[in-house]
Design a protein around this motif. Structure first.
Motif, PDB file in Angstrom:
ATOM      1  N   GLU A 191       0.812  -1.211   0.000  1.00  0.00           N
ATOM      2  CA  GLU A 191       0.000   0.000   0.000  1.00  0.00           C
ATOM      3  C   GLU A 191       0.845   1.261   0.000  1.00  0.00           C
ATOM      4  N   MET A 246      -3.685  -1.072   7.878  1.00  0.00           N
ATOM      5  CA  MET A 246      -3.255  -0.681   6.541  1.00  0.00           C
ATOM      6  C   MET A 246      -2.622   0.704   6.630  1.00  0.00           C
ATOM      7  N   LEU A 297      -2.234   4.129   4.567  1.00  0.00           N
ATOM      8  CA  LEU A 297      -2.896   4.869   3.496  1.00  0.00           C
ATOM      9  C   LEU A 297      -2.099   6.144   3.226  1.00  0.00           C
ATOM     10  N   LEU A 332      -9.325   7.059  -1.442  1.00  0.00           N
ATOM     11  CA  LEU A 332      -9.178   6.054  -0.392  1.00  0.00           C
ATOM     12  C   LEU A 332     -10.321   5.046  -0.403  1.00  0.00           C
ATOM     13  N   SER A 372      -9.119   1.668  -1.560  1.00  0.00           N
ATOM     14  CA  SER A 372      -8.354   0.892  -0.584  1.00  0.00           C
ATOM     15  C   SER A 372      -9.231   0.374   0.541  1.00  0.00           C
ATOM     16  N   TYR A 419      -5.657   2.455  11.347  1.00  0.00           N
ATOM     17  CA  TYR A 419      -4.991   2.755  10.077  1.00  0.00           C
ATOM     18  C   TYR A 419      -3.915   3.805  10.332  1.00  0.00           C
TER      19      TYR A 419
END
Length: 973
Positions: A331, A469, A471, A487, A490, A530
């Motif tokens: 990512e 994750m 981002l 986003l 994702s 996140y």
């Protein structure tokens, strides 16, 4: 609140308790008990109504993934003893991820109750009606019709009737005040619920009232599997040991060792301070460790994913279609910089700010006030060791059985001290009162080229396992809004504008845009952790609508951490990490380049001159190091050549902002280094192909995001080859370029040309797939824009037409729109001919507007783009009218030179395209409830098509249908 309590009272009093006990005597006894309890409950309803323990929200607030145990028909009736002598304390306020000391740690707010707008008052928070008396009343024993079997006598082979009791699939138990432990448990719960597994997570030691304990006990007895997150403090808590023993005997225990391991736990068996129950718990942990679940801060993501996979398989949830947790860090936009050095102090400071700066000491005494004191009391003072009790009695899972405290079982009979605690104290836990409270948003501030992006990238790679994750979002003003909406890919969200037939009512464009951002924020800022990185934030407000940054980043970010890199000295009230220049030793390493060549003393002195001239900024040092590595040139020769470069005084580009112009003027030596790099590209390619040089010049006008190499090459080929831009001083560099003869910088393919830019430090390779993608450094783009802002922008616009997948290149499409039309106070930079303008609008601008509206709910931006396109076409029409008038009034010679027929064909294309834009705008306005404006545009479209195509043409009839729909909708409103 009174209404809620009355409703809860009604629902609980009317419950019917059933049991499947085979013993008829027990069943009869249970019925009698039920009747007695119901009578008592009805008699004491006034007292019960005023009791602080009767609100359903106390222990089980509503949740989409969790069915409260209060809704089970097996919940016992209320206490028959009125509680009137205790004065309740103020209710607790739910604070999302920042507060775990609520009566039920399993609380997850329903998705439709999230409101991240700053218009919400700061004190308007979700309240839990949990009032805790002081002191706490005696705990009421379970009221099952038949006595529950003792924990030590549980039959593991027959869970018997518990199948009907299950309202949750999994119980997650933990104990401790460490925020990272709480963060991990909430993440685990969120991930399991994402897989369709209902969870109940709790630190029962923090429960301060009897009802909460009873509800938690019933959940423990009814769940299919029990997860116990075992930390060092868990062994000091009787309730945690009780959970381990209970689930181990039922053979449904799944332990997760957090910050410790089985070997350390087994070492406690040799400690004389532990009793029989503690040994049983340790033995159960070791025997249940078949899945090897051990969590530390370097493998949180892997551990959570493995746990979810195990439970999904055991519970038969294979059909649940959800995104799997993928190993690796794809990512992130760039590969990890293996040459990263220094900045350890800044990385440590960022880690402290986000995760706290020390281990947290755990208290073994349950809170009696309903909220944690924030102090660690257990391990810090051995003289104040106490046993986990409530009013002198253990809280046991055994029905109606409260054991007297057996402090001798926890104490060393020889020394009178707690040897178990002393052993755990060797873990060097620090007092939590000395720990700095963590934050959720950190800004990295510094001048251009100092290495902010590299620092954020290194932080993301080091700590990615602590997040679900990572981002990455570009913070450039023009593209920030679109990058946030991107986003949705994702996160697996749908932020498209709702179809008219799927909505109960027509919503305004502002409402639709707000809902799109709300969906993203609802997913992003909850207990699922996140890491959101906003790179190169330019302004604090939204460039399109001027909204404040707090509208996009709420005050409560849940489990998500936000890392912002910016040139701004201060962003809102967020914590700031100020970057300083690299130390001299690290700067010298960068200057030596990738080959790490050793230079003689006199050459080292020249490297120090580079260091001084470049202000010890990472970007300039990296470019010089790359030149030394690729050209195999000594530092003295390179320094001499760079000094000979003469920077032309050029007029400021209308597309550069004040900060970019100021940087170029305040860093003249860095500008000379970049000019020399361009000369190297031109000289190496022999003025024949110049593909790398053209890719650099056109790439400066693309958006500051990864660019596919084939798109970059297509735009570069549209740029004409001019004369030798550096002929004035190339002869002076003939000696320097002699060093480049054997360096392999010759004519090359598209990917080789792109890699050459990467090797010279002007761009970097990215992780985007498929194909090869590169991204230019912002300083590289700034300098290249000053070199050519006439031919290169036009070539960029022409190259953008060849984009195959608009969704992967939305930022580049918007960049071309800015060049062609200009927005706000910026003038258009690229002037297109009439036919080129028609092709651009038809193939680029119109699809971009439709995609922005339908896929990302960018209603106002899309309509503004269509309006600008319409205005441009009207200007083209006026120019055609002027040409025809001049043709009619001109001389015969002038008429022969004018191609009137071609102008008429282009005029027709322009007019029909204008009608298409009007119809598209009318359709979009219909979806926002602007019927009058849409009707006016649609009538104009029908008039144009009637004249150009006729009444019965398909396009004319289609516009008439749109008009009829607008009229019908207006009449309904």
């Amino acid at each position: 609140m009174k209404g809620i309590e009355e409703e809860a009272e009604a629902s609980l009093v009317g419950l019917t308790i059933r049991t499947s006990s085979p013993a008829s005597s027990s069943s009869k006894k249970g019925k009698d008990l039920l009747q007695a309890n119901n009578n008592n409950a009805s008699d004491s309803s006034p007292s019960i109504k005023n009791s602080p323990f009767n609100s359903p929200s106390l222990v089980s607030p509503p949740s989409s993934a969790f069915v409260s145990a209060l809704q089970s028909p097996y919940i016992s009736p209320r206490a028959t003893t009125p509680i009137t002598t205790h004065k309740p304390s103020p209710p607790l306020s739910y604070k999302g991820s920042q507060s775990e000391d609520v009566p039920s740690s399993s609380y997850t707010p329903p998705s439709d109750q999230y409101d991240f707008s700053d218009e919400q008052p700061s004190d308007r928070k979700l309240k839990l009606s949990a009032c805790t008396p002081d002191p706490a009343p005696p705990r009421i024993s379970f009221s099952f019709p038949v006595p529950r079997v003792s924990l030590a006598k549980v039959s593991v082979s027959s869970p018997a009737t518990n199948t009907k009791l299950r309202s949750s699939d999994v119980f997650i138990g933990f104990h401790g005040q460490n925020p990272n432990l709480v963060r991990f448990c909430k993440w685990l719960k969120s991930e399991l619920e994402l897989q369709g597994i209902a969870c109940f997570v709790a630190d029962r030691a923090k429960y301060s009232d009897t009802q909460s304990h009873e509800i938690a006990d019933r959940v423990i007895c009814s769940v299919t599997y029990g997860i116990v997150v075992v930390s060092c403090s868990s062994l000091l808590n009787y309730l945690s040991l009780e959970e381990v023993r209970f689930f181990a005997q039922k053979k449904n225990l799944i332990p997760i060792f957090y910050g410790t391991g089985p070997s350390e736990i087994m070492g406690l068996l040799n400690c004389n301070a532990i009793d029989k129950e503690c040994k049983e718990a340790i033995d159960g942990l070791i025997k249940s460790h078949e899945f090897k679940l051990e969590a530390n801060e370097s493998n949180w993501r892997s551990c959570v994913g493995k746990t979810a996979t195990i439970l999904r398989a055991k519970l038969g949830r294979k059909s649940v279609a959800d995104k799997e947790i993928v190993e690796g860090i794809d990512e992130l936009p760039f590969p990890r910089n293996r040459s990263f050095l220094g900045r350890e102090k800044e990385i440590t400071e960022m880690e402290m700010a986000l995760f706290g700066n020390g281990e947290y000491l755990e208290s073994t005494t349950p809170s009696t006030r309903g909220e944690a004191s924030g102090q660690s009391e257990g391990l810090a003072d051995e003289e104040s060791d106490v046993v986990s009790t409530r009013n002198g009695k253990f809280i046991s899972l055994e029905l109606g059985k409260c054991s007297e405290p057996r402090s001798e079982a926890w104490s060393d009979p020889n020394g009178g001290k707690n040897s178990l605690k002393r052993l755990l104290k060797t873990k060097k836990y620090r007092n939590s009162s000395n720990c700095k409270s963590s934050t959720s948003v950190v800004c990295v501030n510094g001048v251009p080229g100092i290495g902010k992006t590299e620092l954020a990238l290194e932080f993301a790679y080091r700590y990615s396992q602590r997040y679900k994750m990572v981002l990455w979002v570009g913070g450039e003003a023009r593209y920030f809004r679109q990058n946030l909406l991107n986003l949705s890919f994702s996160l697996g969200l749908d932020v498209s504008a709702d179809a008219e037939k799927d909505r109960g009512r027509l919503r305004s464009f502002d409402e639709q845009e707000f809902e799109a951002f709300k969906r993203i924020k609802r997913e992003l800022f909850r207990d699922m952790p996140y890491l959101l990185i906003i790179d190169n934030l330019e302004i604090e407000k939204d460039w399109w609508e001027g909204k404040d940054l707090n509208d996009l980043i709420p005050r409560n970010t849940g489990g998500t951490h936000v890392l912002i890199t910016t040139r701004l000295p201060k962003v809102m009230t967020f914590d700031t990490v100020q970057l300083s220049v690299l130390p001299s030793s690290d700067a010298m390493v960068l200057l030596r380049g990738r080959r790490k060549k050793d230079y003689p003393v006199e050459e080292v002195e020249v490297l120090k001159l580079f260091d001084e001239k470049l202000g010890r900024l990472s970007y300039g040092l990296w470019v010089v190091g790359s030149l030394l590595s690729e050209l195999a040139i000594p530092p003295s020769a390179l320094f001499e050549a760079v000094n000979k470069v003469q920077i032309e005084e050029r007029s400021a580009s209308p597309f550069l902002n004040v900060n970019d112009e100021q940087y170029c003027k305040s860093n003249p030596f860095a500008a000379k280094v970049l000019a020399f790099s361009l000369a190297v590209l031109e000289q190496a390619e022999g003025n024949r192909n110049l593909l790398s040089l053209k890719m650099l010049l056109v790439g400066a006008w693309f958006a500051p995001v990864p660019i596919p190499v084939n798109l970059l090459a297509a735009a570069a080929k549209n740029m004409p080859t001019g004369g030798n831009r550096f002929s004035k001083w190339n002869k002076c560099l003939s000696h320097t370029f002699a060093w480049c003869g054997g360096c392999g910088l010759g004519r090359r393919s598209e990917e080789d040309a792109a890699f050459l830019l990467v090797r010279l430090g002007l761009a970097r390779i990215t992780n985007r797939q498929p194909g090869c993608w590169i991204q230019f450094h912002p300083i590289t783009q700034t300098f290249a824009r000053r070199r050519d802002y006439i031919l290169a922008p036009k070539a960029t616009v022409q190259g953008v037409r060849k984009i195959d997948n608009p969704l992967l290149n939305l930022d580049h499409l918007w960049a071309s729109a800015f060049l062609v039309f200009g927005f706000k106070s910026e003038p258009p930079l690229v002037q297109l001919q009439a036919m080129d303008m028609v092709l651009y609008i038809k193939r680029t601008a119109l699809p971009l507007a439709i995609t922005a509206f339908t896929t990302f709910s960018r209603c106002n931006s899309a309509l503004e783009l269509l309006k600008v396109c319409t205005n441009v076409l009207e200007e083209v029409e006026k120019s055609f009218v002027s040409q025809i008038q001049d043709w009619r009034q001109g001389s015969l010679c002038w008429k022969k030179k004018t191609n009137k027929k071609v102008d008429e064909y282009v005029w027709q294309d322009v007019t029909l395209l204008k009608a298409l834009l009007l119809e598209t705008r009318a359709k979009l306005l219909l979806r926002g409830g602007h019927f009058d404006s849409g009707e006016e545009l649609c009538r104009t479209c029908i008039s144009i098509r009637t004249v150009m195509l006729g009444h019965n043409h398909d396009l004319t009839l289609a516009a008439q249908e749109t008009l009829a729909k607008l009229v019908r909708m207006r009449s309904k409103i």
